[in-house]
Design an enzyme around this catalytic site. Sequence first.
Site, PDB file in Angstrom:
ATOM      1  N   GLU A  42      45.724  49.180  60.921  1.00 42.42           N
ATOM      2  CA  GLU A  42      46.983  48.193  61.428  1.00 42.42           C
ATOM      3  C   GLU A  42      47.203  48.269  62.583  1.00 42.42           C
ATOM      4  OE1 GLU A  42      49.975  49.242  58.937  1.00 42.42           O
ATOM      5  OE2 GLU A  42      51.922  47.361  59.570  1.00 42.42           O
ATOM      6  N   GLU A 101      56.391  55.030  54.365  1.00 44.49           N
ATOM      7  CA  GLU A 101      56.914  53.027  53.669  1.00 44.49           C
ATOM      8  C   GLU A 101      55.867  52.651  53.189  1.00 44.49           C
ATOM      9  OE1 GLU A 101      55.141  48.947  53.307  1.00 44.49           O
ATOM     10  OE2 GLU A 101      55.860  49.330  55.750  1.00 44.49           O
ATOM     11  N   HIS A 102      54.596  53.108  53.956  1.00 49.03           N
ATOM     12  CA  HIS A 102      53.364  52.760  53.257  1.00 49.03           C
ATOM     13  C   HIS A 102      53.220  54.032  51.916  1.00 49.03           C
ATOM     14  CE1 HIS A 102      50.487  50.499  55.664  1.00 49.03           C
ATOM     15  NE2 HIS A 102      51.596  50.434  56.608  1.00 49.03           N
ATOM     16  N   HIS A 152      57.548  54.565  59.441  1.00 49.73           N
ATOM     17  CA  HIS A 152      56.365  53.174  58.975  1.00 49.73           C
ATOM     18  C   HIS A 152      54.808  54.115  58.066  1.00 49.73           C
ATOM     19  CE1 HIS A 152      52.400  50.745  59.726  1.00 49.73           C
ATOM     20  NE2 HIS A 152      53.114  50.071  59.138  1.00 49.73           N
TER      21      HIS A 152
END
Lengths: 455, 471
Positions: free
Chosen positions: B171, B94-95, B91
């Site tokens: 997040e 991905e960022h 993840h």
Amino acid sequence: MKQMNPCGAAARSLGLWGLLALGLALMAPGFLQAAPVIEHWVQPSGARVYLVSNPGLPMLDVQIDLDAGSRRDPAPQAGLAQATAALLRAGVQAHAGQPALDENALAEAWADLGAQFSAAATRDRLSLRLRTLTQPELLQAAQDLLAQQLAAPAFAAPVWQRERPRWVARWQHSQTEPEVLAEQLLIAAVYGAHPYGQQARPETWAAIEAEHLRGFWRTHAQACTARVTLVGDIDRTRADALVRQLLTGWQPHGCSALPPLPEVQPLAQGRLIAQPFAVAQAQLLIGQPGLARRDPDFLAFMLANHILGGSGFSSRLMQEVRERRGLTYDIHSRFVPGRHAGAFVVATTTQPPRAQQALELVQHEIRRFVDQGPTQQELEHAQAALINGFALRLDSNRELLQEVAALAWHDLPLDDLQTWSARIAALNRVQVHRALQRVLQPERMVTVVFGATAP
Amino acid sequence: MKPALPTPILWRGGRRSWLLLPLWTVLLWLLLAPVQAQTPALAPATAQQFTLANGLTLIIKPDRRAPTALQMLWLRAGSMDEVDGQSGVAHVVEHMLFKGTPTVPEGEISRLVAAMGGRDNAFVSRDVTSFHQQIPAARLPDVMRLEADRFAHNTWPDEAFWREMSVIKEERRQMVEESAQARMFEVFMASAWLAHPYRRPIIGWMSDLLSLQPDDARAFYQRWYVPGNAALVVVGDVDVAQVRAWAERYFGALPARAVPERKPQTEPEQRGTRRIEYVGRTDRPLLVLGYKVPQLAHPDATDAASTDALALLLLAGVLDGHSAARLEHQLVQGAAGRRVALEVSASFSYLGRGPQLFLLSGTPAQGVSPAELEAALVAEIERVAREGVSEAELRRVRNQWLAAEVFQRDSMFAQARLLGSYWAQGWPVDSSERIMRRLSAVTPQQVQAVAARHFSAQRLTVGVLLPEQAP
């Protein structure tokens, strides 16, 4: 890699904004192609019908909008519109030769058809939606079933007696969620006594009985003020017959005018609401009344909001609060223009020790934006993004339905979508700044700090 | 343009009674028959799949209803490809893909897509990472060029990493730490799986996020972002040959690299119920039951496990397919005389690179204990095992499934997501149609049999969320 990336390297050397302006100019002819053809007519009942015939897939979406949103709730019975919408699924009485169906038989009948029926009330309107396949026999069966449901909903008392405690339980559960609590505080402070600010609670649900649902339905399910929007694989003749049958059952309801409602009042002064709460993240909300959909400044303000916090990653607030400082995962500004002025809200979350820093930064950015307005570059970028992106708002039946139903609900001109890009392109910095200053007053906003010490 | 129905099936006995006829045969025919379009441009096209020389898969599905297009780049790499101590790194990567390349600086890709009038975003699941842009169709080559560039040349300074980690920790706070339900489910998954990497949360444990280093992210990117581990899915107002030529130019130019070997990480057999409790900020308990059940290996697979998995899909629909389905009717409406749940659900997924759980969950009604709700949920499965299901119940589930397949074609995003998910499984582009054909052949007896065979207490994990104080 330079060769592969003229969008990046070359665009900067040539001047990205010049390139975008070119894109803006080139977009105009394509735009007309993308706007849908809306057929519109008024039936003898007074129902206004809007059709976009779109034969690409063997399916049809229908939306019926009624002036029966929660703004029509009597204050002691807040939640009545939503309950009426939800209980529409609670069975049908025998009607026009069709037998009665209880809630489960009705749900099974929809499932057997593979069709989807839903009803929901927002503040302005109660929207009934049907999504069905259009193979002729299926379409006719869905039409018959919906017509029966609209003409003779059962509003069965035992079902409401059974559902009500569930709603109360969900509400009680929501009172452990910081996001919900913070939003409730903001809504109450922004709308005051206006019907937009009414919030259902256990005691208002307790004041609702099945007979009230029936009464609310009978008063508001009127063909004469209904907007019916259809998008899908259907022609005008078939659509007209379908709508006639759906609304026939409402003729005995008559057509009495509903009482006029007041407008949302501007806030007299700023207000800080700080609520301590044990949280992993503080909720920060800043808001005030925005504007109505038919306000002449709607487009200019939408453009301004796009730049401030309405456009995701490239917005000012996202850049300053998330991208530059890593203070939050999400920050946005939004406004929900209805028949009255819906709230303008900036919302974000951050860990409690950084809440004050985040709040000051957001307040500073709002003030700076209202004082100075957008830069010419920002304005042109937003115009290009909105105009180039117009087709994306309309590339599915569901999105088309939403856009056309909104146009219908607000009595906008039929060519509203056709002229939209030209109107966006015509806005200049002075107009946008003036609209921004007219609508927003940073010193008169409600600020909710939930779960952290307030400054 | 629309086919007439085979009358013997539809019109046997008039309108009311036709509701009792197998609509799914009609729908299946609607979906599978070649459509005689009056306007050729509007004919629903099927997806086409190609493989570039460097191993990258290309899947193209024209949809000419509007002048827009959707590009989705898929990586067969998600949180299940992480190792312990680095949970969440898929993840994080991905960022970081939005943090630039030597020629496209940080944030520029989103700005450029926005300027085109497009929208861009990305997501990571346990199985995959996906990046997507929706744009006016004319801008497709531009986003292909940008996507190919960052796929091969993503780079950023450590400072950008630390800044983004701050966002990612927020997040996690927003999505998990602030929700007692999410935290319980995190612990539940970590208990249901011991060896399989599905035990790790996609967003990562907070302690791993705190210790993750810039080079951990760079290593994950280097390891998995190779053409042979990726697929480009394009749906929209496009010409197949043209898209293929652009893909060859932008993605085909990237050098081939070996796809790393994947270790098996097989889950050991479960031999007894596992139970976890999580005490958190809530005013009522939440119960989750997860059973280890067979998987669908391939849409065409006829092995016992795959055949059972298809029957389990229908069972989930019979239990929770609509507002009058069994669990709602029995447990929430209280058809048996007493309401035991305020909310209830059943689900089972046929998509996933790893093993899936058949999940039952619910919120007990006032005065009902989690144990009572658990017993009631188990009793509903046992009732299916004992008494079976009706043909009408199965027909209803199939009807909804099939209609949903048509409705799904309204959304380019949904179409592309499904195509990418099938690719991640190693399945063909027409898997939907193949699975529907298989589902139409599942009998009530098969559904009854799987209910009897696969809901063993030995293969059950139970999670209970409890309020901090007694309500």
